[in-house]
Design a protein around this motif. Sequence first.
Motif, mmCIF file in Angstrom:
data_model
loop_
_atom_site.group_PDB
_atom_site.id
_atom_site.type_symbol
_atom_site.label_atom_id
_atom_site.label_comp_id
_atom_site.label_asym_id
_atom_site.label_seq_id
_atom_site.Cartn_x
_atom_site.Cartn_y
_atom_site.Cartn_z
ATOM 1 N N TYR A 119 0.004 -16.638 2.852
ATOM 2 C CA TYR A 119 1.033 -16.928 3.862
ATOM 3 C C TYR A 119 2.470 -16.694 3.404
ATOM 4 C CZ TYR A 119 -2.803 -18.874 6.444
ATOM 5 O OH TYR A 119 -3.995 -19.018 7.112
ATOM 6 N N PHE A 120 2.735 -16.719 2.110
ATOM 7 C CA PHE A 120 4.125 -16.694 1.666
ATOM 8 C C PHE A 120 4.490 -15.505 0.778
ATOM 9 C CE2 PHE A 120 3.196 -21.105 2.785
ATOM 10 C CZ PHE A 120 4.161 -21.276 3.760
ATOM 11 N N THR A 121 3.564 -14.621 0.500
ATOM 12 C CA THR A 121 3.904 -13.362 -0.152
ATOM 13 C C THR A 121 4.325 -12.387 0.942
ATOM 14 O OG1 THR A 121 1.641 -12.560 0.038
ATOM 15 C CG2 THR A 121 2.237 -13.722 -2.022
ATOM 16 N N MET A 122 4.841 -11.235 0.551
ATOM 17 C CA MET A 122 5.235 -10.228 1.542
ATOM 18 C C MET A 122 4.026 -9.818 2.393
ATOM 19 S SD MET A 122 7.621 -8.425 2.934
ATOM 20 C CE MET A 122 9.005 -8.233 1.853
ATOM 21 N N ASP A 123 2.903 -9.521 1.734
ATOM 22 C CA ASP A 123 1.703 -9.124 2.478
ATOM 23 C C ASP A 123 1.228 -10.246 3.396
ATOM 24 O OD1 ASP A 123 1.674 -6.612 1.336
ATOM 25 O OD2 ASP A 123 0.165 -7.123 -0.186
ATOM 26 N N GLY A 124 1.235 -11.469 2.876
ATOM 27 C CA GLY A 124 0.794 -12.603 3.681
ATOM 28 C C GLY A 124 1.683 -12.823 4.893
ATOM 29 N N CYS A 125 2.988 -12.786 4.690
ATOM 30 C CA CYS A 125 3.934 -12.969 5.800
ATOM 31 C C CYS A 125 3.755 -11.888 6.859
ATOM 32 C CB CYS A 125 5.369 -12.963 5.295
ATOM 33 S SG CYS A 125 5.873 -14.474 4.489
ATOM 34 N N CYS A 126 3.671 -10.637 6.413
ATOM 35 C CA CYS A 126 3.526 -9.525 7.373
ATOM 36 C C CYS A 126 2.223 -9.651 8.147
ATOM 37 C CB CYS A 126 3.596 -8.182 6.647
ATOM 38 S SG CYS A 126 5.247 -7.813 6.020
ATOM 39 N N GLY A 127 1.148 -9.969 7.457
ATOM 40 C CA GLY A 127 -0.138 -10.137 8.135
ATOM 41 C C GLY A 127 -0.105 -11.250 9.167
ATOM 42 N N ASN A 128 0.578 -12.328 8.847
ATOM 43 C CA ASN A 128 0.669 -13.441 9.790
ATOM 44 C C ASN A 128 1.589 -13.139 10.953
ATOM 45 O OD1 ASN A 128 -1.045 -15.781 8.974
ATOM 46 N ND2 ASN A 128 -0.108 -15.231 7.030
ATOM 47 N N MET A 129 2.637 -12.369 10.704
ATOM 48 C CA MET A 129 3.498 -11.961 11.829
ATOM 49 C C MET A 129 2.688 -11.140 12.817
ATOM 50 S SD MET A 129 7.244 -11.029 10.416
ATOM 51 C CE MET A 129 7.182 -10.931 8.657
ATOM 52 N N LEU A 130 1.889 -10.243 12.303
ATOM 53 C CA LEU A 130 1.042 -9.437 13.182
ATOM 54 C C LEU A 130 0.052 -10.303 13.942
ATOM 55 C CD1 LEU A 130 0.351 -6.329 10.911
ATOM 56 C CD2 LEU A 130 1.794 -6.426 12.960
ATOM 57 N N ARG A 131 -0.519 -11.268 13.253
ATOM 58 C CA ARG A 131 -1.478 -12.185 13.898
ATOM 59 C C ARG A 131 -0.801 -12.941 15.035
ATOM 60 N NH1 ARG A 131 -3.187 -17.552 13.203
ATOM 61 N NH2 ARG A 131 -1.780 -17.849 11.455
ATOM 62 N N TYR A 132 0.383 -13.450 14.792
ATOM 63 C CA TYR A 132 1.090 -14.220 15.815
ATOM 64 C C TYR A 132 1.539 -13.317 16.982
ATOM 65 C CZ TYR A 132 1.134 -18.552 13.192
ATOM 66 O OH TYR A 132 0.774 -19.701 12.551
ATOM 67 N N VAL A 133 1.955 -12.094 16.683
ATOM 68 C CA VAL A 133 2.366 -11.172 17.735
ATOM 69 C C VAL A 133 1.169 -10.829 18.623
ATOM 70 C CG1 VAL A 133 3.157 -8.808 18.183
ATOM 71 C CG2 VAL A 133 4.329 -10.226 16.493
ATOM 72 N N GLN A 134 0.008 -10.645 18.019
ATOM 73 C CA GLN A 134 -1.184 -10.313 18.800
ATOM 74 C C GLN A 134 -1.609 -11.466 19.703
ATOM 75 O OE1 GLN A 134 -3.998 -9.059 15.846
ATOM 76 N NE2 GLN A 134 -3.020 -7.052 15.596
#
Length: 136
Positions: A119-134
């Motif tokens: 959730y708090f690394t760059m990859d984790g943050c980006c993945g979660n942003m995509l999840r929330y946008v979807q």
Amino acid sequence: RQLMEQLLGHKMPIETGKYKHTDDTDRFDYLMLNSTFALCPRGYGNTSYRLVEAMQYGAIPVYISDVFSLPYTDVIDWNKISIIVKPNEIEGLYERLKAITQDEVEQYRKEIKDVYDNYFTMDGCCGNMLRYVQIC
């Protein structure tokens, strides 16, 4: 912060300050890497960036606040990765922390690493942003 230092400072080492220069940040790195717990009092807002800093170093965040505003509460159980304390509970905090066993510390650290990575690394943050946008 003053109450925290007043009630805990004689029981456990507390270091405060601003870490702006290389020597200061080296000291901060050393302290964080060698700390089991990191006190994370809320800042001017409802939360504290210190939570993620502590997680990054593998220290267990001790979130002290009167208003609890934590990210990803829909998927993160913050009780598994931090100690959550209200200001009126600071007086008993030292005893509470001292009662945590080494096995419990290791479990916290395992959970913290998983949450930090997801959730708090760059990859984790980006993945979660995509999840929330979807979801939207």
